[in-house]
Design a protein around this motif. Structure first.
Motif, short mmCIF file in Angstrom:
data_model
loop_
_atom_site.label_atom_id
_atom_site.label_comp_id
_atom_site.label_asym_id
_atom_site.label_seq_id
_atom_site.Cartn_x
_atom_site.Cartn_y
_atom_site.Cartn_z
N HIS A 1 105.69 53.56 13.23
CA HIS A 1 106.66 54.27 14.06
C HIS A 1 108.08 53.91 13.62
CE1 HIS A 1 103.40 55.32 16.87
NE2 HIS A 1 102.99 54.08 16.69
N GLU A 2 109.03 54.71 14.08
CA GLU A 2 110.43 54.50 13.73
C GLU A 2 111.13 53.59 14.73
OE1 GLU A 2 114.45 57.22 12.90
OE2 GLU A 2 112.66 58.11 13.81
N ALA A 3 110.61 53.52 15.96
CA ALA A 3 111.31 52.79 17.01
C ALA A 3 110.33 52.31 18.06
CB ALA A 3 112.37 53.69 17.65
N ILE A 4 110.75 51.26 18.79
CA ILE A 4 109.98 50.72 19.90
C ILE A 4 110.94 50.45 21.05
CG2 ILE A 4 110.15 48.37 18.95
CD1 ILE A 4 107.37 47.83 20.17
N ALA A 5 110.53 50.79 22.26
CA ALA A 5 111.38 50.64 23.45
C ALA A 5 110.81 49.56 24.37
CB ALA A 5 111.49 51.96 24.20
N LEU A 6 111.70 48.70 24.85
CA LEU A 6 111.33 47.59 25.73
C LEU A 6 112.06 47.70 27.05
CD1 LEU A 6 111.77 44.65 23.16
CD2 LEU A 6 109.85 46.24 23.35
N ARG A 7 111.35 47.33 28.12
CA ARG A 7 111.96 47.28 29.44
C ARG A 7 111.29 46.17 30.24
NH1 ARG A 7 112.26 52.56 33.18
NH2 ARG A 7 114.28 52.79 32.12
N ALA A 8 112.09 45.27 30.77
CA ALA A 8 111.60 44.21 31.67
C ALA A 8 110.41 43.45 31.08
CB ALA A 8 111.23 44.81 33.02
N GLY A 9 110.51 43.12 29.79
CA GLY A 9 109.48 42.31 29.16
C GLY A 9 108.24 43.06 28.72
N LYS A 10 108.23 44.38 28.83
CA LYS A 10 107.08 45.18 28.43
C LYS A 10 107.47 46.24 27.40
CE LYS A 10 103.94 43.41 31.24
NZ LYS A 10 103.41 44.20 32.36
N ILE A 11 106.49 46.68 26.64
CA ILE A 11 106.68 47.80 25.71
C ILE A 11 106.44 49.08 26.49
CG2 ILE A 11 105.80 48.92 23.62
CD1 ILE A 11 104.90 46.04 22.74
N VAL A 12 107.41 49.97 26.48
CA VAL A 12 107.30 51.19 27.28
C VAL A 12 107.14 52.45 26.44
CG1 VAL A 12 108.50 50.23 29.27
CG2 VAL A 12 109.82 51.37 27.49
N ALA A 13 107.46 52.39 25.14
CA ALA A 13 107.31 53.59 24.31
C ALA A 13 107.41 53.21 22.84
CB ALA A 13 108.38 54.63 24.67
N LEU A 14 106.75 54.00 22.00
CA LEU A 14 106.90 53.94 20.55
C LEU A 14 107.06 55.36 20.05
CD1 LEU A 14 104.28 51.79 21.28
CD2 LEU A 14 104.96 51.06 19.00
N GLY A 15 107.78 55.53 18.94
CA GLY A 15 107.95 56.86 18.40
C GLY A 15 109.20 56.96 17.56
N SER A 16 109.80 58.14 17.57
CA SER A 16 111.03 58.34 16.80
C SER A 16 112.24 57.88 17.60
CB SER A 16 111.19 59.82 16.46
OG SER A 16 111.46 60.57 17.65
N ARG A 17 113.34 57.65 16.91
CA ARG A 17 114.57 57.25 17.59
C ARG A 17 115.00 58.33 18.57
NH1 ARG A 17 120.24 55.16 14.85
NH2 ARG A 17 121.50 55.19 16.76
N ALA A 18 114.91 59.57 18.15
CA ALA A 18 115.36 60.66 19.01
C ALA A 18 114.52 60.74 20.28
CB ALA A 18 115.29 61.99 18.25
N ALA A 19 113.21 60.62 20.13
CA ALA A 19 112.34 60.72 21.31
C ALA A 19 112.58 59.56 22.27
CB ALA A 19 110.89 60.75 20.86
N LEU A 20 112.72 58.36 21.74
CA LEU A 20 112.91 57.21 22.61
C LEU A 20 114.28 57.20 23.27
CD1 LEU A 20 110.23 56.40 21.40
CD2 LEU A 20 111.10 54.07 21.11
N SER A 21 115.27 57.73 22.59
CA SER A 21 116.61 57.82 23.18
C SER A 21 116.62 58.77 24.38
CB SER A 21 117.63 58.27 22.13
OG SER A 21 117.77 57.30 21.12
N LYS A 22 115.74 59.77 24.36
CA LYS A 22 115.62 60.67 25.51
C LYS A 22 114.92 59.97 26.67
CE LYS A 22 115.59 64.95 22.81
NZ LYS A 22 114.78 66.13 22.39
N VAL A 23 113.93 59.13 26.33
CA VAL A 23 113.20 58.41 27.37
C VAL A 23 114.09 57.36 28.03
CG1 VAL A 23 111.25 56.85 27.81
CG2 VAL A 23 110.98 58.80 26.26
N LEU A 24 114.88 56.65 27.23
CA LEU A 24 115.76 55.59 27.72
C LEU A 24 117.19 55.85 27.24
CD1 LEU A 24 113.53 52.44 27.01
CD2 LEU A 24 113.76 53.67 29.16
N PRO A 25 117.86 56.81 27.84
CA PRO A 25 119.18 57.22 27.33
C PRO A 25 120.25 56.14 27.44
CG PRO A 25 118.71 58.26 29.44
CD PRO A 25 117.44 57.61 29.00
N GLU A 26 120.08 55.17 28.32
CA GLU A 26 121.08 54.11 28.48
C GLU A 26 120.72 52.84 27.73
OE1 GLU A 26 123.92 54.65 30.10
OE2 GLU A 26 123.22 56.71 30.37
#
Length: 429
Positions: free
Chosen positions: A31-56
């Motif tokens: 994958h191109e990117a991995i998203a983390l929140r509060a100590g957990k993995i919440v998403a994997l995928g492209s930068r564009a897709a993850l930026s939409k999931v976690l815009p901040e």
């Protein structure tokens, strides 16, 4: 600091075992990117897709570096930190010359705390985020490691080592004190935050049948704990076990007859197994822990990775500090490759990485928590620099595939290859 985080890089996630028939490379997704929140993995995928999931989310770009699960070291002796790489002994002499004198010091809470902190600092710098450790007979040694792990938010498995014979005075307990001390430690630590207790007879030669029976009863009373011990490490050890347990069918039977063989049992080394032992370990869904640097350093033998995997065993990988000669799981992967080569069955880079991550996590029963970069898992991860030294870089630049680029780091890498470590989502290195 923003709570949400997106890491960019080459993110590797296991979708299957690389020992499966489809082959090692089919087991891994990139994958191109991995998203983390509060100590957990919440998403994997492209930068564009993850930026939409976690815009901040805060974004950290690791470029072409590899983002992999944190390493899981499934068999260590943290009290042996200060005696690692001691010269010239085989197993029984090693224990008497180096291990037992050092372990005598761990009744001192300050010394235990010093070594526990040093051990976790050293292993974190090498990319290890989860360990399963033996302590000493002293409850203070268990408290020290769990307190250090808790301060780091780290997932650690550990237990008081139990010995009531064939050990020096001052390092022996009794069947009753082993039971009582371990039960009190279970009550104090097991399941607290990210901590797991392992009932820990060192090995059959240092426990009487009465102590093994008591520890089997303790495991029955606390079935969510793990149980860790040693099995069939050296041939002279096996002969010693035969002399101490003449009624036993084999080495494994010295545990089996006392209720210490089932899923959740972790058997370190397991090199010289009899056919009955292999069959019963598989039937019981117990785990075998391969300790290659230790097995070569103290001359134990060559683990049968290919044969045991083909039979379907659960196998983890470990440094076996300090009989093992390195704190690094990278060095341990290299040693596992070398041992497999000597047996004529070399391991693929994907298989080595799996053994050091999801394989070890599965051996510990933690596959739904650590060992893989997947949604819902705890955010323990390592960022690997695949050009960390000139020697590695010149080899990696010629690589035509991801695996060719990774392999030199697995063979020659050290703590310089560890660009970043996150434990429970927090940056540790």
């Amino acid at each position: 600091m923003k709570q949400d985080l997106i890491l960019l890089g080459r993110v590797l996630s296991f979708c299957a075992s690389p020992f499966a028939p489809d082959g090692p490379e089919a087991a891994v997704e990139e994958h191109e990117a991995i998203a983390l929140r509060a100590g957990k993995i919440v998403a994997l995928g492209s930068r564009a897709a993850l930026s939409k999931v976690l815009p901040e989310a805060e974004i950290v770009d690791h470029g072409q570096k590899l983002i992999v699960p944190g390493f899981v070291d499934a068999h260590v002796h943290y009290p042996q930190t200060a005696i690692i790489a001691s010269w010239g002994k085989r197993l029984i002499d090693w224990l008497n010359t180096y291990t037992f004198p050092e372990e005598m010091r761990f009744g001192n809470p300050a010394y235990a705390a010093e070594i526990a902190a040093r051990y976790l600092d050293l292993t974190t710098a090498c990319g290890t985020t989860t360990v399963a450790s033996y302590c000493t007979i002293h409850p203070e040694s268990v408290d020290a490691l769990f307190e250090a792990a808790q301060a780091r938010g780290q997932r650690v498995v550990a237990g008081k080592t139990c010995m009531d014979r064939n050990a020096p005075e001052g390092l022996r307990d009794t069947p009753q004190s082993a039971y009582d001390d371990s039960a009190a430690l279970i009550q104090r630590w097991h399941g607290r935050e990210r901590l797991i207790y392992a009932i820990t007879p060192r090995f059959s030669p240092t426990s009487t049948p009465e102590q093994l029976e008591a520890l089997g009863a303790l495991w029955t009373a606390h079935p969510t704990c793990l149980m860790q011990t040693h099995l069939s490490e050296q041939l002279d050890e096996i002969e010693w076990v035969r002399s101490l347990f003449p009624e036993a069918r084999d080495y494994l039977d010295t545990y089996e007859r006392y209720g210490l063989l089932r899923e959740g049992a972790l058997f370190g080394h397991a090199i010289h197994l009899e056919p009955r032992e292999r069959a019963r370990l598989l039937e019981a869904r117990a785990s075998l822990i391969h300790c290659p640097t230790s097995n070569t350093f103290i001359g134990s033998g060559l683990f049968d990775m290919n044969g045991l995997m083909r039979e379907g065993h659960r196998i983890g990988l470990a440094t076996d500090t300090g009989g093992g000669s390195s704190f690094s799981m990278l060095r341990t992967m290299a040693a596992a490759y070398e041992v497999a080569q000597l047996r004529g069955t070399p391991l693929h880079a994907a298989q080595l990485l799996w053994l050091a991550t999801l394989g070890s996590a599965t051996a510990l029963g933690l596959q739904d928590k650590v060992g893989n970069l997947a949604v819902g898992r705890e955010a323990d991860l390592v960022v690997l620099d695949l050009a960390s030294t000139p020697a590695i870089a010149q080899r990696a630049t010629r690589a035509e595939t991801l695996w060719e680029a990774l392999f030199p780091t697995l063979m020659m890498g050290d703590d310089r290859a560890i660009a970043e470590v996150r434990i429970n989502g927090q940056k540790a290195v």
